[in-house]
Design a protein around this motif. Structure first.
Motif, PDB file in Angstrom:
ATOM      1  N   LYS A 159     -73.095  25.270-140.409  1.00  0.00           N
ATOM      2  CA  LYS A 159     -74.504  25.496-140.734  1.00  0.00           C
ATOM      3  C   LYS A 159     -74.695  26.120-142.118  1.00  0.00           C
ATOM      4  CE  LYS A 159     -76.846  28.622-138.294  1.00  0.00           C
ATOM      5  NZ  LYS A 159     -77.491  29.309-137.173  1.00  0.00           N
ATOM      6  N   THR A 160     -73.833  27.112-142.430  1.00  0.00           N
ATOM      7  CA  THR A 160     -74.029  27.841-143.685  1.00  0.00           C
ATOM      8  C   THR A 160     -73.184  27.269-144.815  1.00  0.00           C
ATOM      9  OG1 THR A 160     -72.297  29.366-143.060  1.00  0.00           O
ATOM     10  CG2 THR A 160     -74.545  29.991-142.488  1.00  0.00           C
ATOM     11  N   ARG A 161     -72.286  26.323-144.499  1.00  0.00           N
ATOM     12  CA  ARG A 161     -71.373  25.738-145.498  1.00  0.00           C
ATOM     13  C   ARG A 161     -70.554  26.835-146.200  1.00  0.00           C
ATOM     14  NH1 ARG A 161     -73.822  22.005-143.509  1.00  0.00           N
ATOM     15  NH2 ARG A 161     -74.487  20.049-144.473  1.00  0.00           N
ATOM     16  N   LYS A 162     -70.232  27.891-145.458  1.00  0.00           N
ATOM     17  CA  LYS A 162     -69.577  29.015-146.136  1.00  0.00           C
ATOM     18  C   LYS A 162     -68.069  29.086-145.902  1.00  0.00           C
ATOM     19  CE  LYS A 162     -70.665  33.352-146.109  1.00  0.00           C
ATOM     20  NZ  LYS A 162     -71.337  34.609-145.829  1.00  0.00           N
TER      21      LYS A 162
ATOM     22  N   THR B 110     -65.068  30.347-144.552  1.00  0.00           N
ATOM     23  CA  THR B 110     -64.130  31.349-145.040  1.00  0.00           C
ATOM     24  C   THR B 110     -62.743  31.036-144.473  1.00  0.00           C
ATOM     25  OG1 THR B 110     -64.463  32.823-143.174  1.00  0.00           O
ATOM     26  CG2 THR B 110     -65.967  33.081-145.040  1.00  0.00           C
ATOM     27  N   ASP B 111     -61.727  31.666-145.052  1.00  0.00           N
ATOM     28  CA  ASP B 111     -60.353  31.441-144.576  1.00  0.00           C
ATOM     29  C   ASP B 111     -60.184  31.925-143.148  1.00  0.00           C
ATOM     30  OD1 ASP B 111     -59.122  30.462-147.134  1.00  0.00           O
ATOM     31  OD2 ASP B 111     -59.915  32.384-147.813  1.00  0.00           O
ATOM     32  N   VAL B 112     -60.818  33.073-142.852  1.00  0.00           N
ATOM     33  CA  VAL B 112     -60.727  33.618-141.489  1.00  0.00           C
ATOM     34  C   VAL B 112     -61.313  32.621-140.492  1.00  0.00           C
ATOM     35  CG1 VAL B 112     -61.682  35.400-139.969  1.00  0.00           C
ATOM     36  CG2 VAL B 112     -60.657  36.041-142.157  1.00  0.00           C
ATOM     37  N   GLN B 113     -62.494  32.081-140.827  1.00  0.00           N
ATOM     38  CA  GLN B 113     -63.110  31.089-139.933  1.00  0.00           C
ATOM     39  C   GLN B 113     -62.192  29.895-139.724  1.00  0.00           C
ATOM     40  OE1 GLN B 113     -66.706  30.127-141.969  1.00  0.00           O
ATOM     41  NE2 GLN B 113     -67.949  31.484-140.708  1.00  0.00           N
ATOM     42  N   GLY B 114     -61.597  29.416-140.824  1.00  0.00           N
ATOM     43  CA  GLY B 114     -60.738  28.242-140.748  1.00  0.00           C
ATOM     44  C   GLY B 114     -59.579  28.449-139.786  1.00  0.00           C
ATOM     45  N   VAL B 115     -58.839  29.556-139.976  1.00  0.00           N
ATOM     46  CA  VAL B 115     -57.674  29.806-139.122  1.00  0.00           C
ATOM     47  C   VAL B 115     -58.115  30.094-137.688  1.00  0.00           C
ATOM     48  CG1 VAL B 115     -55.727  31.366-138.712  1.00  0.00           C
ATOM     49  CG2 VAL B 115     -56.194  30.543-141.014  1.00  0.00           C
ATOM     50  N   LEU B 116     -59.222  30.779-137.531  1.00  0.00           N
ATOM     51  CA  LEU B 116     -59.719  31.092-136.188  1.00  0.00           C
ATOM     52  C   LEU B 116     -60.079  29.811-135.440  1.00  0.00           C
ATOM     53  CD1 LEU B 116     -60.501  33.225-134.150  1.00  0.00           C
ATOM     54  CD2 LEU B 116     -62.714  33.440-135.265  1.00  0.00           C
ATOM     55  N   ILE B 117     -60.806  28.923-136.098  1.00  0.00           N
ATOM     56  CA  ILE B 117     -61.195  27.673-135.445  1.00  0.00           C
ATOM     57  C   ILE B 117     -59.962  26.799-135.200  1.00  0.00           C
ATOM     58  CG2 ILE B 117     -62.503  25.513-135.736  1.00  0.00           C
ATOM     59  CD1 ILE B 117     -64.690  27.246-137.082  1.00  0.00           C
ATOM     60  N   ALA B 118     -59.037  26.779-136.165  1.00  0.00           N
ATOM     61  CA  ALA B 118     -57.790  26.008-135.960  1.00  0.00           C
ATOM     62  C   ALA B 118     -57.028  26.548-134.755  1.00  0.00           C
ATOM     63  CB  ALA B 118     -56.920  26.076-137.214  1.00  0.00           C
ATOM     64  N   GLY B 119     -56.942  27.866-134.645  1.00  0.00           N
ATOM     65  CA  GLY B 119     -56.249  28.489-133.508  1.00  0.00           C
ATOM     66  C   GLY B 119     -56.912  28.126-132.193  1.00  0.00           C
ATOM     67  N   ASN B 120     -58.243  28.182-132.151  1.00  0.00           N
ATOM     68  CA  ASN B 120     -58.959  27.851-130.923  1.00  0.00           C
ATOM     69  C   ASN B 120     -58.832  26.371-130.572  1.00  0.00           C
ATOM     70  OD1 ASN B 120     -60.015  30.356-129.994  1.00  0.00           O
ATOM     71  ND2 ASN B 120     -61.515  30.330-131.644  1.00  0.00           N
TER      72      ASN B 120
ATOM     73  N   THR C  32     -67.856  26.087-134.373  1.00  0.00           N
ATOM     74  CA  THR C  32     -67.669  25.232-135.553  1.00  0.00           C
ATOM     75  C   THR C  32     -69.015  24.919-136.202  1.00  0.00           C
ATOM     76  OG1 THR C  32     -65.831  24.261-134.346  1.00  0.00           O
ATOM     77  CG2 THR C  32     -66.479  23.157-136.364  1.00  0.00           C
ATOM     78  N   MET C  33     -70.022  24.598-135.387  1.00  0.00           N
ATOM     79  CA  MET C  33     -71.333  24.269-135.942  1.00  0.00           C
ATOM     80  C   MET C  33     -71.958  25.476-136.649  1.00  0.00           C
ATOM     81  SD  MET C  33     -71.729  21.113-135.569  1.00  0.00           S
ATOM     82  CE  MET C  33     -73.440  20.851-136.026  1.00  0.00           C
ATOM     83  N   THR C  34     -71.658  26.678-136.138  1.00  0.00           N
ATOM     84  CA  THR C  34     -72.175  27.884-136.790  1.00  0.00           C
ATOM     85  C   THR C  34     -71.576  28.015-138.189  1.00  0.00           C
ATOM     86  OG1 THR C  34     -72.266  28.904-134.612  1.00  0.00           O
ATOM     87  CG2 THR C  34     -72.501  30.372-136.506  1.00  0.00           C
ATOM     88  N   ALA C  35     -70.258  27.783-138.292  1.00  0.00           N
ATOM     89  CA  ALA C  35     -69.600  27.847-139.593  1.00  0.00           C
ATOM     90  C   ALA C  35     -70.131  26.740-140.509  1.00  0.00           C
ATOM     91  CB  ALA C  35     -68.091  27.721-139.428  1.00  0.00           C
TER      92      ALA C  35
END
Lengths: 220, 456
Positions: free
Chosen positions: B156-159, B161-171, B151-154
């Protein structure tokens, strides 16, 4: 549909269905205690024995588990309690062909486990497992055979391919016994074979015991 | 290689596939124990515990490796903390090692599973979540560190993405849904009720979110497909997964003592569970057809599409066959479930992790091309073997349902007399599966490090 709509559809839809699940869970928690007998200290201790020996590593209970050994949900309703306890303490002393190893339970653990299995056999499982169709269609040819059916001998014994494997197969038992000896055995197994795990059927009348043994002697 | 962080992903992948190999070896031992119960020095329960725990742990390690890889690629930056990720990796491996030693000790001396501070020391005796309480705590800490780092990596860049969002939500959902399985419940009905929250909401909820995020990432990376389009379909798919899957949980509450209304809820919602899986098949085929760039990593795409197809076959078809209560009444607790379990776990999650490994491989090895032929050979050995394992178990399950539930024959009679040859077939195809895994393991270690074959 735009990406944003799809995203909202996912987020708010998931939250909605999760809330429905939480409500149903609360309702289930309220109703469940009424669907089974009260949990005594022995039943709880028995459940802990169930976990300690990883019974679910081979058996299923309420149909969930490892599918390697029989389902335990209503085993206490199917098999005599004395037999079950003796079997759990040392399975291969009772049935040399048993796949179950001796796990080293002590007497108290076995008693508690019995209490737990008796509790699970009384849970309202929405009529699962279903009653086999064959059992309903079966007709008895003789008085002795009728006694064999209503005493549920098939829970442990096989005749002609049907029945349980806890006790010996009786398909060709006839020539191995004398009538008088067999009647005595049925009444009190330990008086003929000391190591037997079979419960006695002393509650049957002399005539009923005779009829049952006559039927068994015809099997050959 | 680009990012130093990819070494972390590589560590997770390496440990995952070694556990995969162990899972299959103990699986073959377990299969032989159906024919000869005393075949091995450890009893079936220990072997089976190792088989299913190795499965869960290697998939989780694979998800973590793939998540670290995807998050870094999506954010285009190093991980928030590489030392923390390294620590999390080794701490996880140490915990898993200790738990396995505990299982084996208990296998030899069942009495060693004593109660300490009110919980069992070595094995909690609950399928899939056998790990004892002390290990539960360590696992939760490990997953929290992993979540924090990704989460902190995502962030850090304030970027975002939708993939990151669903991936982090899933985890995150995965981590939360581990908790209902940690506590002791006196009532066996509620014990199984909460147990299914973990098992079902993992495999038919959280893990499917992770799978959908990986799918969108992979289709973009491999085919250059439009991100907005992919994200839109990803949201529709995961939306439908959650709408059908959350209440589809009811199909586990038919016969465990829970109220009868679950028959309705479970039947209706779980019958709809294949819908998003069909959508994923359609989505991935359509995206592939309209690829905007030539596909370099063909084997990666091949595994991705195979995962989508077998997600539908294994989880969808083999699940929906026996999900209605009218049928499940006869098949519940039989080898039909085992058949479904094998093809579903292989198709949905094993192939997913293997696909992610192949997609990451060129980056991890720092090459543009690698020799891809072994990947296909491994695939066919594994897949054909798994199809026949599934057929053997389905056959055994049909025989068992009929003879035991309809005719009233005894469990042991059916198992030892009527299903004997099904067990033998299953073990033989298990060896075929092992061949495929060995080829895959070899490929993982040599692909990208050897000279390219001339005609490929």
């Amino acid at each position: 549909m735009s990406k944003k709509t799809a995203k909202n559809f996912f987020i708010y839809g998931s939250i909605f269905f999760f809330l429905v699940l939480v409500v149903l869970t609360i309702d289930t928690m309220i109703r469940v205690p009424k669907r089974a007998p009260v949990i005594t200290a022995e039943v709880d201790a028995g459940k802990k024995v169930w976990h300690k020996y990883d019974c679910i590593g081979c058996h299923t209970i309420m149909g969930n588990g490892s599918y390697f050994a029989p389902d335990m949900t209503n085993v206490a309703g199917r098999k005599p309690k004395d037999f079950l306890k003796k079997f759990i303490l040392d399975p291969r002393a009772i049935n040399p062909k048993a796949a179950m190893p001796k796990l080293g339970l002590n007497e108290k653990e076995a008693d508690n486990l019995m209490a737990f299995l008796e509790w699970t056999s009384k849970v309202d499982t929405n009529k699962w497992p279903p009653k086999p169709v064959l059992a309903a269609a079966r007709k008895e040819a003789s008085t002795g055979q009728a006694i064999y059916q209503n005493q549920n001998c098939a829970a442990c014994h096989i005749v002609g391919g049907i029945g349980g494997t806890a006790g010996p197969d009786l398909t060709r038992i006839g020539p191995k016994w004398k009538s008088e000896e067999l009647t005595r055995y049925l009444k009190n197994p330990a008086s003929v074979k000391t190591a037997s795990a079979m419960p006695g059927f002393a509650h049957l009348s002399e005539q009923e015991l005779k009829d049952l043994s006559d039927y068994l002697l015809t099997l050959q | 290689m680009g990012y130093e962080s990819h070494k972390i992903a590589n560590n997770f992948f390496t440990s995952a596939i070694l556990l995969f190999l162990i899972q299959i070896v103990v699986g073959i031992i377990a299969a032989l124990q159906f024919v000869w119960p005393d075949f091995f020095i450890l009893n079936f329960n220990t072997i089976r515990t190792l088989h299913i725990n190795a499965l869960v742990v290697w998939l989780l390690l694979g998800f973590m490796g793939a998540s670290y890889y995807v998050i870094v690629e999506e954010s285009e930056t190093e991980l928030w903390s590489i030392p923390l990720a390294r620590f999390q990796f080794w701490a996880t491996i140490l915990t898993v090692g200790l738990v396995v030693i505990g299982y084996i000790i208990m296998g030899f001396y069942p009495q060693a599973n004593i109660t300490v501070f009110g919980t069992l020391l070595l094995n909690e005796g609950r399928e899939y979540i056998e790990a004892p309480r002390w290990a539960d705590i360590l696992i939760v800490v490990s997953v929290l560190l992993f979540l924090l780092n990704t989460t902190m990596t995502a962030w850090k860049t304030r970027k975002f993405t939708d993939v990151q969002g669903v991936l982090i939500a899933g985890n995150l959902f995965l981590a939360l849904m581990y908790l209902p399985g940690v506590f002791y419940t006196k009532n066996m009905i509620m014990d199984q009720f909460w147990w299914w929250w973990v098992i079902h909401l993992w495999v038919e909820g959280a893990w499917e979110l992770i799978a959908a995020a990986f799918l969108a990432f992979s289709l973009h990376k491999l085919l250059g497909a439009d991100r907005t389009m992919l994200a839109k379909w990803m949201y529709i798919e995961v939306g439908l997964v959650m709408f059908t899957g959350i209440l589809g949980l009811g199909h586990h509450y038919y016969w465990i003592g829970t109220p009868a209304y679950w028959l309705w809820i479970g039947g209706i919602f779980s019958a709809l569970e294949p819908v998003p899986l069909v959508l994923m098949v359609w989505d991935s085929f359509r995206t592939t057809k309209y690829a905007t760039k030539p596909v370099e990593n063909r084997v990666g795409l091949f595994y991705t599409i195979s995962h989508v197809v077998f997600n539908f076959v294994g989880a969808g078809l083999w699940g929906v066959f026996h999900t209605l209560p009218q049928i499940n009444k006869y098949t519940h607790g039989t080898q039909i479930t085992t058949a479904h379990g094998h093809i579903a776990f292989y198709g949905v999650y094993a192939l997913l992790v293997l696909a992610m490994i192949y997609i990451a491989l060129p980056t991890l090895r720092g090459v543009k091309q690698f020799n891809q032929s072994r990947g296909y050979v491994a695939f066919w050995w594994m897949t054909i073997s798994m199809i026949f394992i599934t057929f053997s178990l389905t056959g055994a399950g049909l025989v068992q349902s009929y003879l035991e539930r309809v005719m009233g024959l005894d469990y042991v009679t059916v198992k030892s007399a009527y299903n004997h040859y099904f067990w033998i077939f299953r073990a033989v195809f298990g060896v075929g599966f092992l061949v495929g895994v060995l080829i895959f393991v070899k490929d993982f270690f040599v692909a990208g490090k050897e000279p390219l074959a001339k005609a490929s």
